[in-house]
Design an enzyme around this catalytic site. Structure first.
Site, PDB file in Angstrom:
ATOM      1  N   CYS A  75       0.871  -1.177   0.000  1.00 16.10           N
ATOM      2  CA  CYS A  75       0.000   0.000   0.000  1.00 16.10           C
ATOM      3  C   CYS A  75       0.905   1.224   0.000  1.00 16.10           C
ATOM      4  CB  CYS A  75      -0.906  -0.023   1.238  1.00 16.10           C
ATOM      5  SG  CYS A  75      -2.058   1.359   1.298  1.00 16.10           S
ATOM      6  N   HIS A 171      -1.503  -5.199 -10.542  1.00 16.49           N
ATOM      7  CA  HIS A 171      -2.147  -4.056 -11.214  1.00 16.49           C
ATOM      8  C   HIS A 171      -2.337  -4.339 -12.693  1.00 16.49           C
ATOM      9  CE1 HIS A 171      -1.866  -1.166  -7.860  1.00 16.49           C
ATOM     10  NE2 HIS A 171      -0.832  -1.904  -7.507  1.00 16.49           N
ATOM     11  N   GLU A 220      -9.754  -0.070  -7.096  1.00 15.24           N
ATOM     12  CA  GLU A 220      -8.874  -0.929  -6.305  1.00 15.24           C
ATOM     13  C   GLU A 220      -9.501  -2.286  -5.950  1.00 15.24           C
ATOM     14  OE1 GLU A 220      -6.712   0.416  -2.981  1.00 15.24           O
ATOM     15  OE2 GLU A 220      -6.421   2.454  -3.772  1.00 15.24           O
ATOM     16  N   GLY A 232      -0.749   1.870  -7.373  1.00 14.19           N
ATOM     17  CA  GLY A 232      -1.326   1.987  -8.712  1.00 14.19           C
ATOM     18  C   GLY A 232      -0.626   3.056  -9.532  1.00 14.19           C
TER      19      GLY A 232
HETATM   20  N1  LIG Z   1      -4.434   2.272  -1.941  1.00 12.98           N
HETATM   21  C1  LIG Z   1      -3.235   1.450  -1.862  1.00 12.98           C
HETATM   22  C2  LIG Z   1      -3.436   0.160  -2.589  1.00 12.98           C
HETATM   23  C3  LIG Z   1      -3.952  -0.841  -1.705  1.00 12.98           C
HETATM   24  C4  LIG Z   1      -3.864  -2.110  -2.425  1.00 12.98           C
HETATM   25  C5  LIG Z   1      -5.106  -2.896  -2.409  1.00 12.98           C
HETATM   26  N2  LIG Z   1      -6.231  -2.257  -3.046  1.00 12.98           N
HETATM   27  C6  LIG Z   1      -4.846  -4.215  -3.074  1.00 12.98           C
HETATM   28  O1  LIG Z   1      -3.756  -4.384  -3.652  1.00 12.98           O
HETATM   29  O2  LIG Z   1      -5.736  -5.045  -3.007  1.00 12.98           O
HETATM   30  C7  LIG Z   1      -2.004   2.144  -2.378  1.00 12.98           C
HETATM   31  O3  LIG Z   1      -1.897   3.342  -2.164  1.00 12.98           O
HETATM   32  O4  LIG Z   1      -1.111   1.469  -2.931  1.00 12.98           O
END
Ligand SMILES: N[C@H](CCC[C@H](N)C(=O)O)C(=O)O
Length: 286
Positions: A75, A171, A220, A232
Protein backbone atom coordinates in the site's frame (compact mmCIF):
# COMPACT_ATOMS: atom_id res chain seq x y z
CA UNK A 1 -12.61 -3.55 24.59
CA UNK A 2 -11.66 0.02 23.64
CA UNK A 3 -9.54 0.32 20.48
CA UNK A 4 -7.68 3.58 19.83
CA UNK A 5 -6.98 4.50 16.22
CA UNK A 6 -5.80 7.39 14.04
CA UNK A 7 -7.67 8.40 10.89
CA UNK A 8 -5.28 9.46 8.12
CA UNK A 9 -5.10 9.90 4.35
CA UNK A 10 -2.55 10.09 1.57
CA UNK A 11 -3.91 12.19 -1.34
CA UNK A 12 -7.45 11.25 -0.30
CA UNK A 13 -6.78 7.48 0.00
CA UNK A 14 -7.96 7.11 3.58
CA UNK A 15 -6.83 4.82 6.36
CA UNK A 16 -7.54 3.69 9.88
CA UNK A 17 -4.11 3.29 11.51
CA UNK A 18 -3.84 1.08 14.59
CA UNK A 19 -0.92 0.71 17.02
CA UNK A 20 -0.85 -3.06 17.59
CA UNK A 21 2.32 -2.77 19.67
CA UNK A 22 0.57 -1.31 22.70
CA UNK A 23 -2.85 -2.84 21.89
CA UNK A 24 -3.93 -6.45 21.41
CA UNK A 25 -5.36 -6.57 17.87
CA UNK A 26 -6.44 -9.86 16.32
CA UNK A 27 -9.57 -9.56 14.22
CA UNK A 28 -11.32 -11.69 11.63
CA UNK A 29 -11.78 -10.40 8.05
CA UNK A 30 -15.42 -9.68 8.93
CA UNK A 31 -14.33 -7.55 11.90
CA UNK A 32 -11.82 -5.61 9.75
CA UNK A 33 -14.57 -5.09 7.17
CA UNK A 34 -16.92 -3.75 9.84
CA UNK A 35 -14.29 -1.27 11.10
CA UNK A 36 -13.70 -0.05 7.53
CA UNK A 37 -17.42 0.23 6.75
CA UNK A 38 -18.34 3.88 6.12
CA UNK A 39 -21.76 3.53 7.79
CA UNK A 40 -21.50 0.78 10.38
CA UNK A 41 -17.89 1.44 11.33
CA UNK A 42 -15.21 4.13 11.24
CA UNK A 43 -14.85 4.02 7.44
CA UNK A 44 -11.67 3.78 5.34
CA UNK A 45 -10.24 2.38 2.10
CA UNK A 46 -7.67 0.36 4.06
CA UNK A 47 -6.74 -0.42 7.68
CA UNK A 48 -3.02 -0.27 8.55
CA UNK A 49 -1.86 -2.30 11.55
CA UNK A 50 1.53 -1.36 13.04
CA UNK A 51 3.37 -4.20 14.80
CA UNK A 52 6.83 -4.94 16.18
CA UNK A 53 9.19 -6.30 13.50
CA UNK A 54 9.45 -10.10 13.50
CA UNK A 55 12.83 -10.38 11.74
CA UNK A 56 16.23 -8.88 12.58
CA UNK A 57 17.26 -5.65 10.88
CA UNK A 58 13.72 -4.31 10.58
CA UNK A 59 12.07 -1.66 12.72
CA UNK A 60 8.39 -2.50 12.30
CA UNK A 61 5.98 -4.82 10.56
CA UNK A 62 2.86 -3.35 9.03
CA UNK A 63 -0.18 -5.21 7.80
CA UNK A 64 -2.71 -3.89 5.29
CA UNK A 65 -6.40 -4.81 5.20
CA UNK A 66 -8.67 -3.64 2.39
CA UNK A 67 -12.13 -2.23 2.98
CA UNK A 68 -13.54 -5.72 2.26
CA UNK A 69 -11.42 -7.26 5.03
CA UNK A 70 -8.87 -8.90 2.70
CA UNK A 71 -5.21 -8.69 3.73
CA UNK A 72 -2.91 -7.48 0.96
CA UNK A 73 0.78 -7.16 0.14
CA UNK A 74 1.40 -3.49 -0.51
CA UNK A 75 0.00 0.00 0.00
CA UNK A 76 1.99 2.95 -1.28
CA UNK A 77 -0.08 5.76 0.21
CA UNK A 78 -0.38 3.70 3.37
CA UNK A 79 3.40 3.46 3.72
CA UNK A 80 3.60 7.26 3.91
CA UNK A 81 0.80 7.43 6.48
CA UNK A 82 2.65 4.71 8.43
CA UNK A 83 5.85 6.84 8.55
CA UNK A 84 3.95 9.89 9.79
CA UNK A 85 2.11 7.76 12.37
CA UNK A 86 5.18 6.09 13.93
CA UNK A 87 7.08 9.40 13.90
CA UNK A 88 4.26 11.47 15.44
CA UNK A 89 3.57 8.76 18.04
CA UNK A 90 7.23 8.71 19.07
CA UNK A 91 7.56 5.04 18.11
CA UNK A 92 10.75 5.90 16.24
CA UNK A 93 13.21 8.76 15.84
CA UNK A 94 14.69 7.37 12.60
CA UNK A 95 14.06 9.13 9.30
CA UNK A 96 14.65 5.99 7.26
CA UNK A 97 12.59 3.03 8.44
CA UNK A 98 12.83 -0.63 7.43
CA UNK A 99 9.36 -2.16 7.42
CA UNK A 100 8.30 -5.76 6.95
CA UNK A 101 5.22 -6.17 4.80
CA UNK A 102 3.51 -9.17 3.24
CA UNK A 103 5.43 -8.49 0.00
CA UNK A 104 8.84 -8.06 1.66
CA UNK A 105 10.76 -5.13 3.10
CA UNK A 106 10.06 -1.52 2.12
CA UNK A 107 12.11 1.48 3.25
CA UNK A 108 10.05 4.65 3.51
CA UNK A 109 11.85 7.78 4.64
CA UNK A 110 10.82 11.10 6.16
CA UNK A 111 12.61 13.87 4.22
CA UNK A 112 13.99 17.03 5.85
CA UNK A 113 11.16 19.09 4.28
CA UNK A 114 8.54 16.83 5.90
CA UNK A 115 7.67 15.00 2.68
CA UNK A 116 7.83 11.20 2.63
CA UNK A 117 9.46 9.04 -0.03
CA UNK A 118 8.88 5.28 -0.25
CA UNK A 119 11.19 2.83 -2.00
CA UNK A 120 8.46 0.52 -3.32
CA UNK A 121 10.90 -2.08 -4.60
CA UNK A 122 11.38 -3.12 -8.22
CA UNK A 123 8.26 -3.81 -10.28
CA UNK A 124 7.54 -7.37 -11.43
CA UNK A 125 6.63 -7.50 -15.11
CA UNK A 126 6.65 -11.23 -15.75
CA UNK A 127 2.93 -11.94 -16.19
CA UNK A 128 3.01 -15.29 -14.39
CA UNK A 129 4.43 -13.61 -11.26
CA UNK A 130 1.88 -10.77 -11.15
CA UNK A 131 0.03 -13.24 -11.31
CA UNK A 132 -1.74 -13.02 -14.68
CA UNK A 133 -2.76 -16.05 -16.74
CA UNK A 134 -1.63 -15.16 -20.26
CA UNK A 135 -2.39 -18.64 -21.67
CA UNK A 136 -3.64 -18.49 -25.24
CA UNK A 137 -2.99 -14.76 -25.59
CA UNK A 138 0.10 -15.36 -27.76
CA UNK A 139 1.72 -12.56 -29.68
CA UNK A 140 3.11 -10.83 -26.62
CA UNK A 141 6.60 -12.07 -25.78
CA UNK A 142 6.48 -13.07 -22.11
CA UNK A 143 8.25 -10.46 -20.03
CA UNK A 144 9.26 -8.50 -23.15
CA UNK A 145 6.28 -6.25 -22.82
CA UNK A 146 3.49 -5.71 -20.38
CA UNK A 147 0.63 -5.12 -22.84
CA UNK A 148 -2.03 -7.84 -23.03
CA UNK A 149 -5.51 -8.00 -24.60
CA UNK A 150 -8.14 -8.56 -21.90
CA UNK A 151 -11.60 -9.37 -23.29
CA UNK A 152 -14.28 -8.23 -20.81
CA UNK A 153 -18.05 -8.67 -20.95
CA UNK A 154 -18.87 -4.97 -21.30
CA UNK A 155 -21.02 -3.41 -24.03
CA UNK A 156 -21.37 -6.78 -25.76
CA UNK A 157 -17.82 -7.94 -25.03
CA UNK A 158 -15.11 -5.33 -25.46
CA UNK A 159 -11.39 -6.01 -25.39
CA UNK A 160 -9.29 -3.64 -23.34
CA UNK A 161 -5.49 -3.69 -23.58
CA UNK A 162 -3.87 -3.76 -20.14
CA UNK A 163 -0.31 -3.63 -18.91
CA UNK A 164 0.11 -6.06 -16.03
CA UNK A 165 2.57 -5.03 -13.32
CA UNK A 166 3.10 -6.16 -9.74
CA UNK A 167 4.32 -3.73 -7.10
CA UNK A 168 3.98 -6.54 -4.59
CA UNK A 169 0.25 -6.26 -5.32
CA UNK A 170 -1.21 -6.86 -8.79
CA UNK A 171 -2.15 -4.06 -11.21
CA UNK A 172 -3.76 -3.95 -14.66
CA UNK A 173 -3.24 -0.52 -16.24
CA UNK A 174 -4.87 0.75 -19.41
CA UNK A 175 -4.38 4.01 -21.30
CA UNK A 176 -7.59 5.99 -21.86
CA UNK A 177 -8.29 9.20 -23.77
CA UNK A 178 -9.98 10.96 -20.82
CA UNK A 179 -10.09 9.53 -17.28
CA UNK A 180 -13.19 11.54 -16.45
CA UNK A 181 -15.10 9.83 -19.29
CA UNK A 182 -13.57 6.36 -18.76
CA UNK A 183 -16.08 3.67 -17.65
CA UNK A 184 -14.17 3.10 -14.40
CA UNK A 185 -17.14 2.05 -12.27
CA UNK A 186 -18.55 -0.25 -14.98
CA UNK A 187 -15.36 -1.96 -16.15
CA UNK A 188 -13.30 -1.67 -12.94
CA UNK A 189 -15.16 -4.50 -11.15
CA UNK A 190 -15.01 -6.69 -14.30
CA UNK A 191 -11.25 -6.29 -14.52
CA UNK A 192 -10.77 -6.63 -10.73
CA UNK A 193 -12.46 -10.05 -10.73
CA UNK A 194 -11.33 -11.24 -14.20
CA UNK A 195 -10.50 -14.96 -14.28
CA UNK A 196 -7.03 -14.25 -15.71
CA UNK A 197 -6.09 -12.68 -12.34
CA UNK A 198 -6.14 -15.54 -9.81
CA UNK A 199 -5.50 -13.11 -6.93
CA UNK A 200 -7.81 -10.45 -8.47
CA UNK A 201 -6.26 -7.11 -9.50
CA UNK A 202 -6.25 -3.32 -9.04
CA UNK A 203 -7.53 -1.73 -12.29
CA UNK A 204 -5.78 1.49 -13.34
CA UNK A 205 -7.04 4.01 -15.95
CA UNK A 206 -4.26 6.34 -17.11
CA UNK A 207 -4.55 9.48 -19.27
CA UNK A 208 -1.20 10.73 -20.60
CA UNK A 209 -1.12 14.56 -20.48
CA UNK A 210 2.56 14.81 -21.49
CA UNK A 211 5.72 12.72 -21.04
CA UNK A 212 6.05 13.84 -17.45
CA UNK A 213 2.43 14.03 -16.29
CA UNK A 214 -0.55 11.68 -16.14
CA UNK A 215 -4.03 11.67 -14.68
CA UNK A 216 -4.96 8.39 -12.99
CA UNK A 217 -8.04 6.71 -11.58
CA UNK A 218 -7.84 3.30 -9.92
CA UNK A 219 -10.61 0.85 -9.16
CA UNK A 220 -8.87 -0.93 -6.31
CA UNK A 221 -9.05 -4.63 -5.51
CA UNK A 222 -11.11 -5.02 -2.37
CA UNK A 223 -11.91 -1.32 -2.00
CA UNK A 224 -13.51 0.04 -5.17
CA UNK A 225 -12.48 3.36 -6.71
CA UNK A 226 -10.28 5.35 -4.33
CA UNK A 227 -9.23 8.99 -4.61
CA UNK A 228 -5.60 7.91 -5.03
CA UNK A 229 -3.61 4.69 -5.19
CA UNK A 230 0.13 4.86 -4.55
CA UNK A 231 1.04 1.39 -5.79
CA UNK A 232 -1.33 1.99 -8.71
CA UNK A 233 0.53 5.20 -9.55
CA UNK A 234 3.81 3.27 -9.50
CA UNK A 235 2.39 0.56 -11.77
CA UNK A 236 0.96 3.14 -14.20
CA UNK A 237 4.27 5.01 -14.48
CA UNK A 238 6.22 1.77 -14.99
CA UNK A 239 3.78 0.70 -17.71
CA UNK A 240 3.94 4.13 -19.36
CA UNK A 241 7.74 4.25 -19.34
CA UNK A 242 8.02 0.72 -20.75
CA UNK A 243 5.55 1.58 -23.48
CA UNK A 244 7.63 4.65 -24.42
CA UNK A 245 4.91 7.12 -23.35
CA UNK A 246 6.56 8.62 -20.26
CA UNK A 247 9.93 9.77 -18.93
CA UNK A 248 10.86 9.58 -15.22
CA UNK A 249 10.02 11.38 -12.96
CA UNK A 250 6.29 11.54 -13.55
CA UNK A 251 3.68 13.72 -11.83
CA UNK A 252 0.56 11.68 -11.15
CA UNK A 253 -2.64 13.67 -10.69
CA UNK A 254 -5.18 11.57 -8.82
CA UNK A 255 -8.67 12.77 -7.88
CA UNK A 256 -7.53 13.25 -4.28
CA UNK A 257 -4.14 14.85 -4.84
CA UNK A 258 -0.71 14.72 -6.45
CA UNK A 259 1.91 11.98 -6.28
CA UNK A 260 5.42 11.89 -7.76
CA UNK A 261 6.94 8.70 -9.13
CA UNK A 262 10.51 8.04 -10.27
CA UNK A 263 11.83 4.86 -11.87
CA UNK A 264 15.27 4.37 -13.44
CA UNK A 265 14.27 1.24 -15.39
CA UNK A 266 14.16 -2.55 -15.23
CA UNK A 267 15.39 -4.00 -11.96
CA UNK A 268 15.44 -0.61 -10.29
CA UNK A 269 13.14 0.38 -7.40
CA UNK A 270 10.15 2.63 -7.97
CA UNK A 271 10.27 5.71 -5.71
CA UNK A 272 6.94 7.18 -4.58
CA UNK A 273 6.62 10.59 -2.95
CA UNK A 274 3.49 12.35 -1.74
CA UNK A 275 1.51 13.71 1.21
CA UNK A 276 0.41 12.04 4.46
CA UNK A 277 -2.16 13.75 6.67
CA UNK A 278 -3.59 12.98 10.12
CA UNK A 279 -7.31 13.82 10.21
CA UNK A 280 -8.36 12.80 13.75
CA UNK A 281 -7.64 10.48 16.67
CA UNK A 282 -10.40 8.26 17.97
CA UNK A 283 -11.41 5.26 19.98
CA UNK A 284 -14.10 2.69 19.38
CA UNK A 285 -15.67 -0.12 21.42
CA UNK A 286 -14.96 -3.46 19.68
N1 LIG B 1 -4.43 2.27 -1.94
C1 LIG B 1 -3.23 1.45 -1.86
C2 LIG B 1 -3.44 0.16 -2.59
C3 LIG B 1 -3.95 -0.84 -1.70
C4 LIG B 1 -3.86 -2.11 -2.43
C5 LIG B 1 -5.11 -2.90 -2.41
N2 LIG B 1 -6.23 -2.26 -3.05
C6 LIG B 1 -4.85 -4.21 -3.07
O1 LIG B 1 -3.76 -4.38 -3.65
O2 LIG B 1 -5.74 -5.04 -3.01
C7 LIG B 1 -2.00 2.14 -2.38
O3 LIG B 1 -1.90 3.34 -2.16
O4 LIG B 1 -1.11 1.47 -2.93
Amino acid sequence: MKLTFTKMHGAGNDFIVIDAISQQVDFTPAQWQRLADRRFGIGADQILVVEKAQGAGCDFRYRIFNNDGSEVEQCGNGARAFVKFVTDKGLTTQSSIRVETMKGIITPRLEADGSITVDMGAPVLDAARVPFDAAGLGGWAEGQDTLWPLPIKYQGGKTVFVSVVSMGNPHAVQVVEDVELAPVLETGPLIEAHARFPNKVNAGFMQVLDRGHIKLRVYERGAGETLACGSGACAAVVAGIRRGLLDSPVRVSARGGELSIAWAGDGEPVMLSGPAVTVFEGEIEV
